[in-house]
Design a protein around this motif. Structure first.
Motif, PDB file in Angstrom:
ATOM      1  N   LEU A  36       0.833  -1.213   0.000  1.00  0.00           N
ATOM      2  CA  LEU A  36       0.000   0.000   0.000  1.00  0.00           C
ATOM      3  C   LEU A  36       0.860   1.253   0.000  1.00  0.00           C
ATOM      4  O   LEU A  36       0.625   2.179  -0.773  1.00  0.00           O
ATOM      5  N   ILE A  37       1.895   1.282   0.832  1.00  0.00           N
ATOM      6  CA  ILE A  37       2.746   2.481   0.864  1.00  0.00           C
ATOM      7  C   ILE A  37       3.584   2.574  -0.399  1.00  0.00           C
ATOM      8  O   ILE A  37       3.819   3.642  -0.928  1.00  0.00           O
ATOM      9  N   GLU A  38       4.016   1.437  -0.917  1.00  0.00           N
ATOM     10  CA  GLU A  38       4.910   1.485  -2.068  1.00  0.00           C
ATOM     11  C   GLU A  38       4.182   1.417  -3.405  1.00  0.00           C
ATOM     12  O   GLU A  38       4.762   1.059  -4.424  1.00  0.00           O
ATOM     13  N   GLU A  39       2.913   1.703  -3.387  1.00  0.00           N
ATOM     14  CA  GLU A  39       2.154   1.805  -4.637  1.00  0.00           C
ATOM     15  C   GLU A  39       2.190   0.528  -5.459  1.00  0.00           C
ATOM     16  O   GLU A  39       2.371   0.563  -6.662  1.00  0.00           O
ATOM     17  N   ARG A 403       7.584   7.736  -3.158  1.00  0.00           N
ATOM     18  CA  ARG A 403       7.524   6.667  -2.154  1.00  0.00           C
ATOM     19  C   ARG A 403       8.295   5.433  -2.616  1.00  0.00           C
ATOM     20  O   ARG A 403       8.999   4.799  -1.855  1.00  0.00           O
ATOM     21  N   ILE A 404       8.161   5.108  -3.909  1.00  0.00           N
ATOM     22  CA  ILE A 404       8.846   3.916  -4.428  1.00  0.00           C
ATOM     23  C   ILE A 404      10.360   4.127  -4.420  1.00  0.00           C
ATOM     24  O   ILE A 404      11.125   3.239  -4.066  1.00  0.00           O
ATOM     25  N   LEU A 405      10.762   5.330  -4.816  1.00  0.00           N
ATOM     26  CA  LEU A 405      12.191   5.553  -5.045  1.00  0.00           C
ATOM     27  C   LEU A 405      12.975   5.915  -3.785  1.00  0.00           C
ATOM     28  O   LEU A 405      14.186   5.740  -3.748  1.00  0.00           O
ATOM     29  N   THR A 406      12.286   6.422  -2.781  1.00  0.00           N
ATOM     30  CA  THR A 406      13.025   6.849  -1.583  1.00  0.00           C
ATOM     31  C   THR A 406      13.599   5.640  -0.856  1.00  0.00           C
ATOM     32  O   THR A 406      12.872   4.712  -0.511  1.00  0.00           O
ATOM     33  N   PRO A 407      14.919   5.622  -0.656  1.00  0.00           N
ATOM     34  CA  PRO A 407      15.542   4.459  -0.015  1.00  0.00           C
ATOM     35  C   PRO A 407      15.004   4.223   1.385  1.00  0.00           C
ATOM     36  O   PRO A 407      14.738   5.168   2.119  1.00  0.00           O
ATOM     37  N   VAL A 632      16.342  11.135  -6.056  1.00  0.00           N
ATOM     38  CA  VAL A 632      14.950  10.772  -6.328  1.00  0.00           C
ATOM     39  C   VAL A 632      14.286  11.881  -7.155  1.00  0.00           C
ATOM     40  O   VAL A 632      13.574  11.622  -8.128  1.00  0.00           O
ATOM     41  N   SER A 633      14.555  13.134  -6.781  1.00  0.00           N
ATOM     42  CA  SER A 633      13.921  14.260  -7.484  1.00  0.00           C
ATOM     43  C   SER A 633      14.290  14.257  -8.969  1.00  0.00           C
ATOM     44  O   SER A 633      13.484  14.607  -9.818  1.00  0.00           O
ATOM     45  N   HIS A 634      15.519  13.836  -9.258  1.00  0.00           N
ATOM     46  CA  HIS A 634      15.957  13.788 -10.654  1.00  0.00           C
ATOM     47  C   HIS A 634      15.102  12.790 -11.452  1.00  0.00           C
ATOM     48  O   HIS A 634      14.637  13.083 -12.560  1.00  0.00           O
ATOM     49  N   ILE A 635      14.905  11.625 -10.871  1.00  0.00           N
ATOM     50  CA  ILE A 635      14.139  10.583 -11.587  1.00  0.00           C
ATOM     51  C   ILE A 635      12.689  11.047 -11.772  1.00  0.00           C
ATOM     52  O   ILE A 635      12.139  10.977 -12.881  1.00  0.00           O
ATOM     53  N   VAL A 636      12.097  11.540 -10.678  1.00  0.00           N
ATOM     54  CA  VAL A 636      10.687  11.942 -10.761  1.00  0.00           C
ATOM     55  C   VAL A 636      10.531  13.046 -11.802  1.00  0.00           C
ATOM     56  O   VAL A 636       9.646  13.003 -12.664  1.00  0.00           O
ATOM     57  N   HIS A 637      11.417  14.019 -11.734  1.00  0.00           N
ATOM     58  CA  HIS A 637      11.354  15.148 -12.660  1.00  0.00           C
ATOM     59  C   HIS A 637      11.498  14.661 -14.108  1.00  0.00           C
ATOM     60  O   HIS A 637      10.730  15.045 -14.984  1.00  0.00           O
ATOM     61  N   SER A 638      12.471  13.778 -14.338  1.00  0.00           N
ATOM     62  CA  SER A 638      12.695  13.306 -15.705  1.00  0.00           C
ATOM     63  C   SER A 638      11.523  12.475 -16.220  1.00  0.00           C
ATOM     64  O   SER A 638      11.169  12.549 -17.395  1.00  0.00           O
TER      65      SER A 638
END
Ligand code: GDP
Length: 642
Positions: A36-39, A403-407, A632-638
């Motif tokens: 649920l948390i990790e989509e 949520r998925i990408l944050t270690p 993480v911000s780089h991946i989400v942004h891209s």
């Protein structure tokens, strides 16, 4: 037989539960954390140890309904139970949940409702089982019966007048289901019964809400594609067939050490080829050389514009708009925050988002699952005043990606090395992956960074299979020594030639590192295709025998759908061939050739999604300094930009 049915709010707080046994191993907690948390709610069933869990959202109240049962059981009524219980709970306690956000409400009356629903479904399905096998022509009729069954259970249950009174017994329920006939109960009577139930169920007396027979908000589950991707890349190196044996002559033929051109390399040449002073980086306040971040393009204007809501209104809304006189009604409705997100409004936006993610190299299966998960978390939610569906979907997708990408654990390898040092043992990292992805090159980049931080490194040459692999590492070790200008870092190569058992060589290397005060052992392993069982068994053995601190999967950033197959099979092999009760799994990834992909960063998402583990570094070129951090911000942004 069920083990547990529970109703939670999306913060994880239990509103109500009915447990038949005490569950071991925390399967519900695991579901919340891992699904649920990790989509990952786009999947259908979650399996934890001996349990299978299914769930359904009531997004309008931010509730999750979860049922747990033994995975070996085939319980045909589970889906219907989830939907029926959800509908009854929402209708009964809607006002209570809204009034106190589910924190103080008394939901204990729901026990008897639940028991009756369960009994009725068990009876219905057990009688279905004893019927003669259905013929194909009966299928249509069966579907209709199934569709009607939810309202049948509902109607039958409320015949008795709520939980405080004697409600319909099993016999009458089963006979109504058996006959397939609808019971003659009018709406007034049902409304009356709901009111009576609410009076008993809610500490605040009768609620305001009326009865609402909405479509179930449970998402359609996606069945993961079983066909691996079609983008299989040709291996860059020649494959040999492994038969587990190697002849002496063959072994000598593999050893190119005598004629290596590396011998001729002097320090300056190495520096000119492998060092770009501009990339050298600098120490932070603690005196540590940090790996630099991947540059991020800050072009917010370029953010992806999803089609406006107006293009994606549901049919009723479109009809209202086009019918002139009702347009103003629709407008007023939209600004007063009445609109509910439906499949009709969400699907087109999610479809365009999915398409974009796939174009950024996210594996199709993962894009499907992610969109399904976002959809199931939004269905039935009301839009606030002036809110646009496209913006809500985008925001929801953005937080899902984060949520998925944050270690989940610290990525601080240097700190872990210090910890191992204090335990007087070397810290061991094993690099695994398919052929030619850049394992030894990126192992060497990691080694260079460790040397910059004054760490004593032993490289273990455990690719005893590919010709030239040992010599390649010898060259890297020599280059790294030549590049080392200051500090106490030391690098040495531990090699035992070809054809030997790599698990044994790794063991000897770790022992050697222990007695010679090395801080870190970096184990290079043979590249192997994920379907090569003998080599996968050998890898699993190497891991089981040596229990490294970290198992790093090295994969190409160029990989698309194939990443799913690679990572799943590597993880499965580590588990299935280990013979251990608590087998190891991949602890993180290095994504190589990141310099060749522009903003097609999808492999980062695919790999993190599949393993639940972080990207430690990305390789951005062919020098030892081309190792970077991927934020993480780089991946989400891209991923979300045009
Ligand atoms: P291995 O077989 O997995 O050990 O792969 P190698 O380390 O031998 O690398 C295979 C090829 O990929 C070599 O030509 C490397 O120079 C190249 N390579 C490795 N990492 C990168 C990277 O980050 N960027 C680029 N452009 N090439 C890389």
């Amino acid at each position: 037989m069920l083990d547990l049915f529970t109703v939670l709010n999306k913060g994880g707080l239990v509103l109500w539960k009915h447990a038949y046994t005490s569950l071991s191993g925390g399967p519900v907690e695991a579901l919340i954390k891992n699904v649920l948390i990790e989509e990952r709610s786009g999947t259908d069933t979650y399996v934890k140890d001996t349990y299978a869990l299914k769930w359904s959202f009531a997004n309008e109240l931010d509730l999750v309904f979860v049922v747990a049962y033994q995975k070996i059981l085939q319980l045909p009524y589970i889906d219907e139970l989830l939907e029926t219980v959800k509908r009854l709970f929402v209708e009964t306690y809607k006002d209570t949940v809204i009034a106190d956000q589910g924190i103080h409400g008394d939901y204990s009356n729901f026990d008897s409702i639940f028991t009756k629903v369960l009994q009725s479904l068990e009876t219905k399905y057990s009688s279905n089982r004893t019927r003669a096998p259905r013929k194909f022509e009966d299928t249509k009729k069966f579907e209709t019966t199934l569709k009607g069954s939810q309202s049948e259970v509902f109607v039958t249950f409320f015949l008795g007048g709520g939980p405080g009174t004697q409600i319909a017994n099993n016999k009458s329920i089963s006979s109504s289901s058996e006959s397939g006939g609808k019971l003659a109960v009018d709406d007034d009577e049902i409304t009356k019964n709901i009111k009576a139930l609410k009076l008993q169920g809610s500490p605040r007396g009768p609620g305001k809400g009326g009865r609402k027979h909405g479509t179930p908000s449970r998402s359609n589950s996606t069945t993961p594609s079983t066909t691996p991707g079609t983008e299989k890349k040709k291996s860059q190196k020649q494959m040999r067939v492994w038969d587990g044996q190697i002849a002496k002559g063959e072994m000598e033929a593999l050893d190119y050490s005598g004629g290596s051109n590396a011998d001729a390399m002097d320090e300056d040449m190495v520096k000119s080829q492998h060092m770009d002073e501009a990339k050298l980086g600098s120490k932070n306040k603690q005196g540590i050389y940090e790996v630099q971040d991947v540059d991020m393009v800050e072009d917010d204007d370029d953010d992806y514009e999803f089609a406006d809501d107006i293009d994606h209104m549901d049919n009723t809304q479109q009809q209202q708009q086009s019918a002139g006189g009702t347009g103003i009604f629709s407008f007023l409705k939209s600004i007063s925050g009445q609109r509910e997100m439906t499949a009709d409004t969400l699907d087109p936006i999610l479809a365009s988002m999915k398409e974009m993610m796939i174009s950024k190299n996210v594996a199709k299966e993962i894009a499907d699952r992610l969109c399904e998960s976002v959809k199931s978390s939004l269905l039935g939610k009301k839009l606030g005043s002036f809110e646009r569906v496209s913006v809500v979907v985008r925001t929801s997708m953005e937080s899902a990606l984060k949520r998925i990408l944050t270690p989940k654990n610290s990525l601080d390898i240097l700190r872990d090395i210090e910890q191992a040092k204090s335990e007087k043992r070397p810290y061991v990292i094993t690099f695994i992956g398919v052929n030619g992805v850049g394992k030894s090159t990126n192992l060497s980049k990691v080694c260079f960074w460790l040397l910059q931080n004054n760490i004593k490194v032993l490289i273990a040459a455990c690719d005893t299979f590919r010709s030239g692999a040992v010599e390649q590492l010898r060259v890297h070790a020599r280059n790294l020594r030549a590049l080392q200008t200051s500090g106490g870092g030391v690098v040495e190569l531990f090699e035992r030639g070809y054809g030997k058992d790599s698990a044994g060589i790794a063991k000897d290397a770790i022992a050697y590192a222990g007695t010679n005060n090395f801080d870190v052992v970096l184990i290079d392993t043979a590249g192997r295709m994920q379907d090569n069982e003998p080599l996968m068994r050998a890898l699993s053995k190497l891991v089981s025998v040596n229990n490294p601190d970290k198992i790093i999967f090295v994969g190409e950033a160029l990989v698309g759908n194939e990443a799913v197959d690679q990572l799943t099979k590597f993880n499965n092999a580590l588990k299935d061939f280990s013979g251990l009760q608590n087998p190891r799994h991949i602890d993180g990834m290095i994504l190589t050739k990141f310099d060749t992909i522009d903003d097609k960063v999808g492999a980062a998402l695919t790999m993190t999604y599949i393993t639940g583990q972080p990207i430690y570094f990305v390789g951005c070129g062919q020098t030892y300094l081309d190792l970077k951090n991927l934020r993480v911000s780089h991946i989400v942004h891209s991923l979300l930009r045009n």
